[in-house]
Design a protein around this motif. Sequence first.
Motif, PDB file in Angstrom:
ATOM      1  N   MET A   1      39.412  75.478  42.155  1.00  0.00           N
ATOM      2  CA  MET A   1      40.413  74.820  43.016  1.00  0.00           C
ATOM      3  C   MET A   1      41.693  74.597  42.210  1.00  0.00           C
ATOM      4  O   MET A   1      41.649  74.011  41.129  1.00  0.00           O
ATOM      5  CB  MET A   1      39.877  73.479  43.531  1.00  0.00           C
ATOM      6  CG  MET A   1      40.835  72.759  44.482  1.00  0.00           C
ATOM      7  SD  MET A   1      40.215  71.136  45.026  1.00  0.00           S
ATOM      8  CE  MET A   1      38.890  71.629  46.102  1.00  0.00           C
ATOM      9  N   SER A   2      42.833  75.062  42.733  1.00  0.00           N
ATOM     10  CA  SER A   2      44.096  74.921  42.017  1.00  0.00           C
ATOM     11  C   SER A   2      44.524  73.458  41.982  1.00  0.00           C
ATOM     12  O   SER A   2      44.052  72.630  42.757  1.00  0.00           O
ATOM     13  CB  SER A   2      45.177  75.756  42.705  1.00  0.00           C
ATOM     14  OG  SER A   2      45.534  75.175  43.943  1.00  0.00           O
ATOM     15  N   GLY A   3      45.456  73.160  41.063  1.00  0.00           N
ATOM     16  CA  GLY A   3      45.931  71.790  40.936  1.00  0.00           C
ATOM     17  C   GLY A   3      46.578  71.277  42.201  1.00  0.00           C
ATOM     18  O   GLY A   3      46.365  70.126  42.607  1.00  0.00           O
ATOM     19  N   ASP A   4      47.387  72.124  42.855  1.00  0.00           N
ATOM     20  CA  ASP A   4      48.054  71.722  44.091  1.00  0.00           C
ATOM     21  C   ASP A   4      47.049  71.434  45.203  1.00  0.00           C
ATOM     22  O   ASP A   4      47.193  70.454  45.950  1.00  0.00           O
ATOM     23  CB  ASP A   4      49.024  72.820  44.552  1.00  0.00           C
ATOM     24  CG  ASP A   4      50.414  72.632  43.958  1.00  0.00           C
ATOM     25  OD1 ASP A   4      50.618  71.631  43.243  1.00  0.00           O
ATOM     26  OD2 ASP A   4      51.278  73.488  44.205  1.00  0.00           O
ATOM     27  N   ILE A   5      46.039  72.296  45.323  1.00  0.00           N
ATOM     28  CA  ILE A   5      45.029  72.104  46.370  1.00  0.00           C
ATOM     29  C   ILE A   5      44.255  70.809  46.124  1.00  0.00           C
ATOM     30  O   ILE A   5      44.002  70.027  47.056  1.00  0.00           O
ATOM     31  CB  ILE A   5      44.043  73.304  46.404  1.00  0.00           C
ATOM     32  CG1 ILE A   5      44.781  74.584  46.807  1.00  0.00           C
ATOM     33  CG2 ILE A   5      42.914  73.022  47.385  1.00  0.00           C
ATOM     34  CD1 ILE A   5      45.313  74.606  48.208  1.00  0.00           C
ATOM     35  N   LYS A   6      43.893  70.580  44.861  1.00  0.00           N
ATOM     36  CA  LYS A   6      43.132  69.372  44.524  1.00  0.00           C
ATOM     37  C   LYS A   6      43.954  68.117  44.799  1.00  0.00           C
ATOM     38  O   LYS A   6      43.463  67.170  45.430  1.00  0.00           O
ATOM     39  CB  LYS A   6      42.715  69.412  43.055  1.00  0.00           C
ATOM     40  CG  LYS A   6      41.814  68.266  42.646  1.00  0.00           C
ATOM     41  CD  LYS A   6      41.344  68.437  41.202  1.00  0.00           C
ATOM     42  CE  LYS A   6      40.399  67.305  40.795  1.00  0.00           C
ATOM     43  NZ  LYS A   6      39.913  67.471  39.408  1.00  0.00           N
ATOM     44  N   ARG A   7      45.215  68.126  44.353  1.00  0.00           N
ATOM     45  CA  ARG A   7      46.070  66.953  44.576  1.00  0.00           C
ATOM     46  C   ARG A   7      46.338  66.748  46.068  1.00  0.00           C
ATOM     47  O   ARG A   7      46.287  65.633  46.571  1.00  0.00           O
ATOM     48  CB  ARG A   7      47.387  67.118  43.817  1.00  0.00           C
ATOM     49  CG  ARG A   7      48.328  65.942  43.996  1.00  0.00           C
ATOM     50  CD  ARG A   7      49.578  66.075  43.158  1.00  0.00           C
ATOM     51  NE  ARG A   7      50.528  65.017  43.460  1.00  0.00           N
ATOM     52  CZ  ARG A   7      51.720  64.881  42.879  1.00  0.00           C
ATOM     53  NH1 ARG A   7      52.090  65.749  41.946  1.00  0.00           N
ATOM     54  NH2 ARG A   7      52.520  63.889  43.215  1.00  0.00           N
ATOM     55  N   GLY A   8      46.612  67.847  46.780  1.00  0.00           N
ATOM     56  CA  GLY A   8      46.861  67.750  48.212  1.00  0.00           C
ATOM     57  C   GLY A   8      45.651  67.223  48.963  1.00  0.00           C
ATOM     58  O   GLY A   8      45.789  66.434  49.911  1.00  0.00           O
ATOM     59  N   SER A   9      44.461  67.630  48.559  1.00  0.00           N
ATOM     60  CA  SER A   9      43.229  67.166  49.210  1.00  0.00           C
ATOM     61  C   SER A   9      43.045  65.669  49.009  1.00  0.00           C
ATOM     62  O   SER A   9      42.656  64.944  49.944  1.00  0.00           O
ATOM     63  CB  SER A   9      42.023  67.922  48.658  1.00  0.00           C
ATOM     64  OG  SER A   9      42.111  69.298  48.943  1.00  0.00           O
ATOM     65  N   VAL A  10      43.332  65.200  47.794  1.00  0.00           N
ATOM     66  CA  VAL A  10      43.227  63.763  47.513  1.00  0.00           C
ATOM     67  C   VAL A  10      44.248  62.992  48.347  1.00  0.00           C
ATOM     68  O   VAL A  10      43.935  61.947  48.936  1.00  0.00           O
ATOM     69  CB  VAL A  10      43.434  63.487  46.010  1.00  0.00           C
ATOM     70  CG1 VAL A  10      43.556  61.984  45.743  1.00  0.00           C
ATOM     71  CG2 VAL A  10      42.285  64.066  45.203  1.00  0.00           C
ATOM     72  N   GLU A  11      45.483  63.511  48.420  1.00  0.00           N
ATOM     73  CA  GLU A  11      46.531  62.837  49.195  1.00  0.00           C
ATOM     74  C   GLU A  11      46.186  62.806  50.681  1.00  0.00           C
ATOM     75  O   GLU A  11      46.349  61.774  51.351  1.00  0.00           O
ATOM     76  CB  GLU A  11      47.872  63.561  48.986  1.00  0.00           C
ATOM     77  CG  GLU A  11      48.461  63.369  47.595  1.00  0.00           C
ATOM     78  CD  GLU A  11      49.703  64.203  47.368  1.00  0.00           C
ATOM     79  OE1 GLU A  11      50.522  63.828  46.504  1.00  0.00           O
ATOM     80  OE2 GLU A  11      49.853  65.250  48.041  1.00  0.00           O
ATOM     81  N   MET A  12      45.702  63.919  51.221  1.00  0.00           N
ATOM     82  CA  MET A  12      45.358  63.978  52.643  1.00  0.00           C
ATOM     83  C   MET A  12      44.182  63.063  52.948  1.00  0.00           C
ATOM     84  O   MET A  12      44.183  62.368  53.974  1.00  0.00           O
ATOM     85  CB  MET A  12      45.018  65.423  53.025  1.00  0.00           C
ATOM     86  CG  MET A  12      44.854  65.640  54.522  1.00  0.00           C
ATOM     87  SD  MET A  12      46.439  65.455  55.390  1.00  0.00           S
ATOM     88  CE  MET A  12      45.899  65.628  57.102  1.00  0.00           C
ATOM     89  N   THR A  13      43.190  63.049  52.073  1.00  0.00           N
ATOM     90  CA  THR A  13      42.036  62.171  52.272  1.00  0.00           C
ATOM     91  C   THR A  13      42.471  60.709  52.276  1.00  0.00           C
ATOM     92  O   THR A  13      42.072  59.929  53.157  1.00  0.00           O
ATOM     93  CB  THR A  13      40.991  62.399  51.159  1.00  0.00           C
ATOM     94  OG1 THR A  13      40.528  63.754  51.221  1.00  0.00           O
ATOM     95  CG2 THR A  13      39.812  61.453  51.314  1.00  0.00           C
ATOM     96  N   ALA A  14      43.312  60.342  51.324  1.00  0.00           N
ATOM     97  CA  ALA A  14      43.800  58.958  51.250  1.00  0.00           C
ATOM     98  C   ALA A  14      44.604  58.599  52.496  1.00  0.00           C
ATOM     99  O   ALA A  14      44.447  57.507  53.066  1.00  0.00           O
ATOM    100  CB  ALA A  14      44.647  58.768  49.993  1.00  0.00           C
ATOM    101  N   ALA A  15      45.475  59.516  52.944  1.00  0.00           N
ATOM    102  CA  ALA A  15      46.299  59.260  54.123  1.00  0.00           C
ATOM    103  C   ALA A  15      45.443  59.038  55.356  1.00  0.00           C
ATOM    104  O   ALA A  15      45.698  58.137  56.169  1.00  0.00           O
ATOM    105  CB  ALA A  15      47.266  60.422  54.349  1.00  0.00           C
ATOM    106  N   MET A  16      44.398  59.843  55.533  1.00  0.00           N
ATOM    107  CA  MET A  16      43.544  59.728  56.711  1.00  0.00           C
ATOM    108  C   MET A  16      42.680  58.467  56.663  1.00  0.00           C
ATOM    109  O   MET A  16      42.454  57.818  57.694  1.00  0.00           O
ATOM    110  CB  MET A  16      42.662  60.967  56.844  1.00  0.00           C
ATOM    111  CG  MET A  16      43.423  62.252  57.162  1.00  0.00           C
ATOM    112  SD  MET A  16      44.392  62.173  58.704  1.00  0.00           S
ATOM    113  CE  MET A  16      46.044  61.744  58.086  1.00  0.00           C
TER     114      MET A  16
END
Length: 300
Positions: free
Chosen positions: A1-16
């Motif tokens: 998993m790329s750094g952007d995908i990992k960070r984006g997944s964490v951000e999206m999970t937190a937002a939801m």
Amino acid sequence: MSGDIKRGSVEMTAAMLISGTIGWFVVMSGQPVSGVVFWRCLFGALTLLVICGALKLLRPGIITLRAFAIAVLGGIAIVSNWLLLFAAYSHATISIATTVYNTQPFMLLVLGALFFGEKITAAKLFWLALAFSGMAAIVEAKPGSDAATTDGYGLGILMALGAAFFYALAALAAKWLKGTPPHLIALIQVATGMLMLAPMTDFSQLPVDTGGWTILVTIGVVHTGLMYVLLYGAIQRLPTHLTGALSFLYPIAAILVDRLAFGHALQPLQIAGAATILLAAAGMNLGWTPRWLRPRALQG
């Protein structure tokens, strides 16, 4: 998993997950719905003003007059969406209101076809029909014995549908604002809501203790300012299919919060209807096509 995908997944999970808890804060605030939305806009605007300033998005010429006007119209739509959704909580419970609210992709589908000429495929029609069947099940279901859920159940469903419609209008406005910094759009929207609701907010019914103010500040700073930053950061980093998949954490979190905090358990028919709507929304967001609707491969 790329750094952007990992960070984006964490951000999206937190937002939801943040979005999934807002119903609890709205109910516990004890404020009229218009008051909750006003304070959300006020504290959200202050937060986003700081963020936009830090990102140097407040300099002259960064947004055209036309884009500003569209952002204002989008703000009217998003605030109307909040008013209806928050009002629906007291009639149809947080769980049902949030699930019905997730029909928004289908509202956007119809609006996209009307205003942008987007094609409605057979697969999209299938998911639309499936969502409608889930909606029918929820409407036909008998709510629990809790008076808060039995009084005006149908009205709560209609309010949640209205909220979904106004959200779709706001999303439509966002399509016209492609290229405009999203944090600036959010700032204009909440500032519009603040001005829109100020005349109808009863300032004599302010919170009487620190706890009440803490709830309102949290809704504005965390559920609006921080959530927008996380959401837009995730959207910029994640592929569309992953954004759509993670968005379903929102209704799941809302249902769990409603059950744990208020003891609202869904009835069997409501569970079936909610699952059907979420499945249909997943099919729409992730671009699934049922096997029998796929074109047959050419025979050699």
